[in-house]
Each structure stands twice: as C-alpha cells, then as structure tokens.
Design a protein around this motif. Structure first.
Motif, PDB file in Angstrom:
ATOM      1  N   UNK A   1       1.123  -0.998   0.111  1.00  0.00           N
ATOM      2  CA  UNK A   1       0.101  -0.126   0.049  1.00  0.00           C
ATOM      3  C   UNK A   1       0.889   1.290   0.095  1.00  0.00           C
ATOM      4  N   UNK A   2       0.898   2.020  -1.001  1.00  0.00           N
ATOM      5  CA  UNK A   2       1.428   3.230  -1.052  1.00  0.00           C
ATOM      6  C   UNK A   2       0.677   4.397  -0.442  1.00  0.00           C
ATOM      7  N   UNK A   3       1.097   4.900   0.712  1.00  0.00           N
ATOM      8  CA  UNK A   3       0.321   6.129   1.395  1.00  0.00           C
ATOM      9  C   UNK A   3       0.909   7.362   0.894  1.00  0.00           C
ATOM     10  N   UNK A   4       0.065   8.146  -0.025  1.00  0.00           N
ATOM     11  CA  UNK A   4       0.575   9.270  -0.661  1.00  0.00           C
ATOM     12  C   UNK A   4       0.035  10.451   0.101  1.00  0.00           C
ATOM     13  N   UNK A   5      -0.516  10.510   1.303  1.00  0.00           N
ATOM     14  CA  UNK A   5      -0.897  11.594   2.167  1.00  0.00           C
ATOM     15  C   UNK A   5      -0.109  12.750   2.178  1.00  0.00           C
ATOM     16  N   UNK A   6       1.451  12.355   2.278  1.00  0.00           N
ATOM     17  CA  UNK A   6       2.530  13.506   2.220  1.00  0.00           C
ATOM     18  C   UNK A   6       3.097  13.930   1.109  1.00  0.00           C
ATOM     19  N   UNK A   7       2.558  13.566  -0.049  1.00  0.00           N
ATOM     20  CA  UNK A   7       2.786  13.988  -1.475  1.00  0.00           C
ATOM     21  C   UNK A   7       2.267  15.422  -1.738  1.00  0.00           C
ATOM     22  N   UNK A   8       3.608  16.312  -1.712  1.00  0.00           N
ATOM     23  CA  UNK A   8       3.050  17.503  -1.997  1.00  0.00           C
ATOM     24  C   UNK A   8       2.784  18.001  -3.497  1.00  0.00           C
ATOM     25  N   UNK A   9       3.377  17.121  -4.324  1.00  0.00           N
ATOM     26  CA  UNK A   9       3.214  17.644  -5.613  1.00  0.00           C
ATOM     27  C   UNK A   9       3.481  16.370  -6.631  1.00  0.00           C
ATOM     28  N   UNK A  10       2.874  16.235  -7.748  1.00  0.00           N
ATOM     29  CA  UNK A  10       3.141  15.283  -8.462  1.00  0.00           C
ATOM     30  C   UNK A  10       2.781  15.788 -10.248  1.00  0.00           C
ATOM     31  N   UNK A  11       3.936  15.192 -10.896  1.00  0.00           N
ATOM     32  CA  UNK A  11       3.709  15.563 -12.319  1.00  0.00           C
ATOM     33  C   UNK A  11       4.054  14.514 -12.985  1.00  0.00           C
ATOM     34  N   UNK A  12       3.923  14.528 -14.534  1.00  0.00           N
ATOM     35  CA  UNK A  12       3.910  13.230 -15.178  1.00  0.00           C
ATOM     36  C   UNK A  12       4.978  12.308 -15.053  1.00  0.00           C
ATOM     37  N   UNK A  13       6.444  12.929 -14.684  1.00  0.00           N
ATOM     38  CA  UNK A  13       7.430  11.998 -14.313  1.00  0.00           C
ATOM     39  C   UNK A  13       7.226  11.245 -12.954  1.00  0.00           C
ATOM     40  N   UNK A  14       6.168  12.108 -11.924  1.00  0.00           N
ATOM     41  CA  UNK A  14       5.842  11.339 -10.789  1.00  0.00           C
ATOM     42  C   UNK A  14       4.879   9.973 -11.116  1.00  0.00           C
ATOM     43  N   UNK A  15       4.019  10.459 -11.922  1.00  0.00           N
ATOM     44  CA  UNK A  15       3.257   9.533 -12.569  1.00  0.00           C
ATOM     45  C   UNK A  15       3.754   8.034 -13.114  1.00  0.00           C
ATOM     46  N   UNK A  16       4.535   8.645 -13.760  1.00  0.00           N
ATOM     47  CA  UNK A  16       5.549   7.433 -14.575  1.00  0.00           C
ATOM     48  C   UNK A  16       6.211   6.429 -13.368  1.00  0.00           C
ATOM     49  N   UNK A  17       6.924   7.211 -12.282  1.00  0.00           N
ATOM     50  CA  UNK A  17       7.432   6.406 -11.213  1.00  0.00           C
ATOM     51  C   UNK A  17       6.478   5.402 -10.571  1.00  0.00           C
ATOM     52  N   UNK A  18       5.232   6.029 -10.301  1.00  0.00           N
ATOM     53  CA  UNK A  18       4.080   5.249  -9.742  1.00  0.00           C
ATOM     54  C   UNK A  18       3.568   4.058 -10.701  1.00  0.00           C
ATOM     55  N   UNK A  19       3.592   4.441 -12.162  1.00  0.00           N
ATOM     56  CA  UNK A  19       3.309   3.548 -13.060  1.00  0.00           C
ATOM     57  C   UNK A  19       4.328   2.335 -13.108  1.00  0.00           C
TER      58      UNK A  19
END
Length: 115
Positions: free
Chosen positions: A47-65
């Motif tokens: 389970x990835x708890x993303x409550x403390x992620x302050x910003x996410x762009x397409x590169x961040x999405x690619x990391x998640x994917x």
C-alpha cells in the motif's frame, strides 16, 4: 525543499510505504531506486500512502506506473491510499486510476488484503 522519501511500515499482511515530498522529474532519480528496493523485498501486498506527497507531475506518475508494473510482473499487488485531491484528479485525467486502485485510507486498502 526536503528530499522525497519512502518510509515503510509492516502492517499485518501488508507493507505500507508512506511517500513524502514531491514526485517530479527532479525527484525521479531519488524515488525510482527507493521503489525498486521496496518492491524487491518480495512482499505480496503493498500500500503506497501518498498523504504526504506535496506535488506530482507526469514524471511522478511514471514512477508510480513503473512501480505498479514491477509489482504486477513479480506477482505482487500495489495499491494507493490517501491520495491528495490534486493528485487524484491527475490520476483520473491520465486514466491511471483505471490501472492503479485508489483507496481513501490505508485501513481501507489493508482490509482488501485481509489485513
């Protein structure tokens, strides 16, 4: 700006990873190896708890994917929890919410694994 981090907590049958900071092209080289290490532990349910992620762009999405694909390939199940509203909208606009399961709370995500 603090470096992003991935802090893990074993919780019942799950490994909960709390992701903090920004997820973007700058932090990609920091986060990608952390996710790789996390997934190499051989846990079945993550389970990835993303409550403390302050910003996410397409590169961040690619990391998640990338993390989701790596988990899927190894037979593990990776889900997201506590996704901040701006990130939730990005997931929906990109159609990523069709691949990555999103839960409102870590407890709710753990419950699907019998946690």
């Amino acid at each position: 700006m603090a470096d992003p981090s991935v802090e893990t907590i074993a919780s019942g049958r799950c490994l909960v990873a709390r992701v903090s900071g920004e997820m973007d092209y700058v932090t990609d080289p920091v986060l990608r190896p952390q996710f790789k290490e996390l997934l190499s532990r051989g846990e079945r349910f993550i389970v990835l708890d993303l409550s403390d992620v302050s910003f996410c762009d397409s590169a961040g999405l690619n990391v998640l994917l990338g993390a989701w694909r790596q988990a899927d390939t190894s037979g593990a199940v990776l889900v997201l929890a506590c996704v901040p509203e701006p990130l939730r909208r990005i997931l929906q606009m990109a159609g990523v919410d069709q691949l990555l399961r999103v839960y409102d709370t870590v407890t709710e995500a753990e419950a699907i694994f019998g946690g």
